[in-house]
Design a protein around this motif. Structure first.
Motif, PDB file in Angstrom:
ATOM      1  N   HIS A   1       0.816  -1.203   0.000  1.00  0.00           N
ATOM      2  CA  HIS A   1       0.000   0.000   0.000  1.00  0.00           C
ATOM      3  C   HIS A   1       0.862   1.270   0.000  1.00  0.00           C
ATOM      4  O   HIS A   1       2.049   1.240   0.293  1.00  0.00           O
ATOM      5  N   ARG A   2       0.217   2.374  -0.372  1.00  0.00           N
ATOM      6  CA  ARG A   2       0.826   3.703  -0.376  1.00  0.00           C
ATOM      7  C   ARG A   2       2.103   3.758  -1.207  1.00  0.00           C
ATOM      8  O   ARG A   2       3.122   4.301  -0.777  1.00  0.00           O
ATOM      9  N   ILE A   3       2.045   3.188  -2.398  1.00  0.00           N
ATOM     10  CA  ILE A   3       3.207   3.255  -3.295  1.00  0.00           C
ATOM     11  C   ILE A   3       2.847   3.890  -4.639  1.00  0.00           C
ATOM     12  O   ILE A   3       3.637   3.832  -5.578  1.00  0.00           O
ATOM     13  N   GLY A   4       1.651   4.482  -4.737  1.00  0.00           N
ATOM     14  CA  GLY A   4       1.293   5.183  -5.966  1.00  0.00           C
ATOM     15  C   GLY A   4       0.650   4.312  -7.018  1.00  0.00           C
ATOM     16  O   GLY A   4       0.793   4.569  -8.215  1.00  0.00           O
ATOM     17  N   ARG A   5      -0.106   3.297  -6.594  1.00  0.00           N
ATOM     18  CA  ARG A   5      -0.749   2.400  -7.559  1.00  0.00           C
ATOM     19  C   ARG A   5      -1.746   3.156  -8.440  1.00  0.00           C
ATOM     20  O   ARG A   5      -1.751   2.997  -9.659  1.00  0.00           O
ATOM     21  N   THR A   6      -2.598   3.963  -7.815  1.00  0.00           N
ATOM     22  CA  THR A   6      -3.597   4.704  -8.590  1.00  0.00           C
ATOM     23  C   THR A   6      -2.935   5.717  -9.510  1.00  0.00           C
ATOM     24  O   THR A   6      -3.357   5.900 -10.660  1.00  0.00           O
ATOM     25  N   THR A   7      -1.894   6.386  -9.034  1.00  0.00           N
ATOM     26  CA  THR A   7      -1.158   7.329  -9.887  1.00  0.00           C
ATOM     27  C   THR A   7      -0.597   6.626 -11.108  1.00  0.00           C
ATOM     28  O   THR A   7      -0.686   7.130 -12.235  1.00  0.00           O
ATOM     29  N   LEU A   8      -0.028   5.439 -10.914  1.00  0.00           N
ATOM     30  CA  LEU A   8       0.507   4.661 -12.026  1.00  0.00           C
ATOM     31  C   LEU A   8      -0.602   4.299 -13.012  1.00  0.00           C
ATOM     32  O   LEU A   8      -0.442   4.455 -14.228  1.00  0.00           O
ATOM     33  N   ALA A   9      -1.744   3.811 -12.501  1.00  0.00           N
ATOM     34  CA  ALA A   9      -2.841   3.390 -13.369  1.00  0.00           C
ATOM     35  C   ALA A   9      -3.364   4.562 -14.194  1.00  0.00           C
ATOM     36  O   ALA A   9      -3.632   4.425 -15.399  1.00  0.00           O
ATOM     37  N   LEU A  10      -3.504   5.734 -13.570  1.00  0.00           N
ATOM     38  CA  LEU A  10      -4.032   6.893 -14.284  1.00  0.00           C
ATOM     39  C   LEU A  10      -3.040   7.426 -15.316  1.00  0.00           C
ATOM     40  O   LEU A  10      -3.424   7.810 -16.425  1.00  0.00           O
ATOM     41  N   LYS A  11      -1.763   7.464 -14.966  1.00  0.00           N
ATOM     42  CA  LYS A  11      -0.759   7.932 -15.926  1.00  0.00           C
ATOM     43  C   LYS A  11      -0.688   6.996 -17.125  1.00  0.00           C
ATOM     44  O   LYS A  11      -0.575   7.435 -18.276  1.00  0.00           O
ATOM     45  N   LEU A  12      -0.762   5.700 -16.863  1.00  0.00           N
ATOM     46  CA  LEU A  12      -0.737   4.730 -17.951  1.00  0.00           C
ATOM     47  C   LEU A  12      -1.988   4.883 -18.827  1.00  0.00           C
ATOM     48  O   LEU A  12      -1.903   4.832 -20.055  1.00  0.00           O
ATOM     49  N   GLY A  13      -3.132   5.075 -18.174  1.00  0.00           N
ATOM     50  CA  GLY A  13      -4.373   5.260 -18.919  1.00  0.00           C
ATOM     51  C   GLY A  13      -4.332   6.491 -19.799  1.00  0.00           C
ATOM     52  O   GLY A  13      -4.738   6.447 -20.968  1.00  0.00           O
ATOM     53  N   ARG A  14      -3.827   7.591 -19.278  1.00  0.00           N
ATOM     54  CA  ARG A  14      -3.747   8.827 -20.075  1.00  0.00           C
ATOM     55  C   ARG A  14      -2.766   8.667 -21.220  1.00  0.00           C
ATOM     56  O   ARG A  14      -2.963   9.228 -22.308  1.00  0.00           O
ATOM     57  N   MET A  15      -1.705   7.889 -20.996  1.00  0.00           N
ATOM     58  CA  MET A  15      -0.738   7.647 -22.060  1.00  0.00           C
ATOM     59  C   MET A  15      -1.384   6.889 -23.215  1.00  0.00           C
ATOM     60  O   MET A  15      -1.292   7.271 -24.380  1.00  0.00           O
ATOM     61  N   PHE A  16      -2.075   5.788 -22.903  1.00  0.00           N
ATOM     62  CA  PHE A  16      -2.715   4.979 -23.936  1.00  0.00           C
ATOM     63  C   PHE A  16      -3.861   5.734 -24.613  1.00  0.00           C
ATOM     64  O   PHE A  16      -4.143   5.518 -25.785  1.00  0.00           O
ATOM     65  N   ALA A  17      -4.537   6.611 -23.850  1.00  0.00           N
ATOM     66  CA  ALA A  17      -5.701   7.324 -24.379  1.00  0.00           C
ATOM     67  C   ALA A  17      -5.326   8.336 -25.451  1.00  0.00           C
ATOM     68  O   ALA A  17      -6.211   8.914 -26.092  1.00  0.00           O
ATOM     69  N   GLN A  18      -4.029   8.553 -25.678  1.00  0.00           N
ATOM     70  CA  GLN A  18      -3.612   9.446 -26.747  1.00  0.00           C
ATOM     71  C   GLN A  18      -3.934   8.868 -28.123  1.00  0.00           C
ATOM     72  O   GLN A  18      -4.029   9.621 -29.101  1.00  0.00           O
ATOM     73  N   TRP A  19      -4.067   7.544 -28.214  1.00  0.00           N
ATOM     74  CA  TRP A  19      -4.316   6.942 -29.532  1.00  0.00           C
ATOM     75  C   TRP A  19      -5.398   5.865 -29.533  1.00  0.00           C
ATOM     76  O   TRP A  19      -5.720   5.322 -30.576  1.00  0.00           O
TER      77      TRP A  19
END
Length: 311
Positions: free
Chosen positions: A112-130
């Motif tokens: 816990h508290r290692i930035g799991r949600t931050t990782l998931a959202l950043k990855l999602g925004r990256m893929f959502a570019q295309w």
């Protein structure tokens, strides 16, 4: 560099009107309903033809592009612009476990508290570019007013309810509930975690299958918490599991216990589909590493906007 597009819009109520505009050279892109049979559509000689569909067009021609009509207006416009700019519409990279081209990416860690949600959202925004990406948060306390500013609105529990009760196309329901975080789509998470705990793995599976058949999304990202009922059954629904970790001794101990659980439960195949992401790095770099590793595992990928590669 994207080229500028200047065009007017004409609505035609009959094939005769379409023919007249074609003769006058006034049609560059034609949007046509899937209700018009292919044998009739193929007689229309235009440079670019987009078939507006409810789910999936069963008689789509090789010269046609398909676009779902029930989606947010900005996404619909973006899909049309892609065709106008000679860019192919987004396609998925691997065969999803739900039975169509697509993928489910689970982001899970018992640390816990290692930035799991931050990782998931950043990855999602990256893929959502295309491609069209939907983010779903499956943790007990996603937070109201943190990442998700939605208060008092419909959330994931309502969408699951509609999926259980309504046998019709849920794409309209999705379009009324989904919200945007930049180019990333998400459904507001459940505000009462006891509701989340009552959802069984079979219900998630049916829900994902309906999303695969009736939505525009090529990638679904699940941000999975420990409160999810039958956790390992839900992880089995994922094509890939992204497992964030840190290098401290306690984190390593939890990761070792997770791997031991997979062995005891004879679920070693889950470990084969698990990609371990070092979160001692900055979150942006961790997301790039996850995308690069997905590309290596699937053998396909594309460059993302910040210079790395992503699957």
């Amino acid at each position: 560099m994207r080229k500028e597009i200047s065009a007017g819009v004409r609505i035609c109520s009959s094939p005769t009107m379409v023919d007249k505009l074609i003769e006058a050279g006034q049609i560059q892109v034609l949007l046509v309903s899937e209700d018009i049979p292919y044998e009739e559509r193929r007689q229309i000689r235009v440079k670019k033809q987009i078939v507006l569909t409810r789910q999936h067009c069963t008689d789509l021609g090789t010269e046609e592009q398909e676009l779902r009509k029930y989606q947010p207006a900005d996404r619909l416009a973006a899909g049309i612009l892609q065709v106008c700019q000679d860019d192919p519409l987004p396609t998925s990279y691997i065969k999803g476990r739900t039975g169509r081209k697509g993928r489910i990416l689970g982001v899970y860690s018992p640390i816990h508290r290692i930035g799991r949600t931050t990782l998931a959202l950043k990855l999602g925004r990256m893929f959502a570019q295309w491609e069209n990406v939907l983010y779903l948060n499956l943790e007990a306390y996603a937070g109201i007013g943190g990442y998700f500013q939605d208060k008092g609105e419909q959330d994931l529990s309502h969408l699951l309810y509609y999926a259980r009760q309504d046998n019709s196309d849920i794409s309209v329901r999705i379009s009324t509930i989904v919200r945007q975080m930049g180019s990333l789509d998400y459904v507001p998470p459940m505000k009462v975690w006891t509701d989340l705990k009552t959802v069984e793995a079979k219900e998630w599976e049916l829900f994902f299958k309906r999303l695969a058949r009736q939505s525009v999304y090529e990638t679904i990202i699940l941000d999975i918490g420990d409160v999810v009922s039958d956790l390992f059954a839900v992880l089995k629904l994922c094509d890939w599991i992204l497992f964030p970790y840190t290098g401290d001794v306690y984190a390593k101990a939890k990761m070792a216990q997770y791997q031991y659980m997979l062995k005891v439960l004879r679920l070693q195949k889950l470990d084969v589909r698990t990609i371990y992401i070092n979160m001692d790095k900055p979150a942006r770099q961790a997301a790039r590493d996850a995308a690069d590793e997905l590309r290596k595992r699937t053998g396909k990928g594309r460059r993302h906007a910040e210079g790395g590669t992503a699957s």
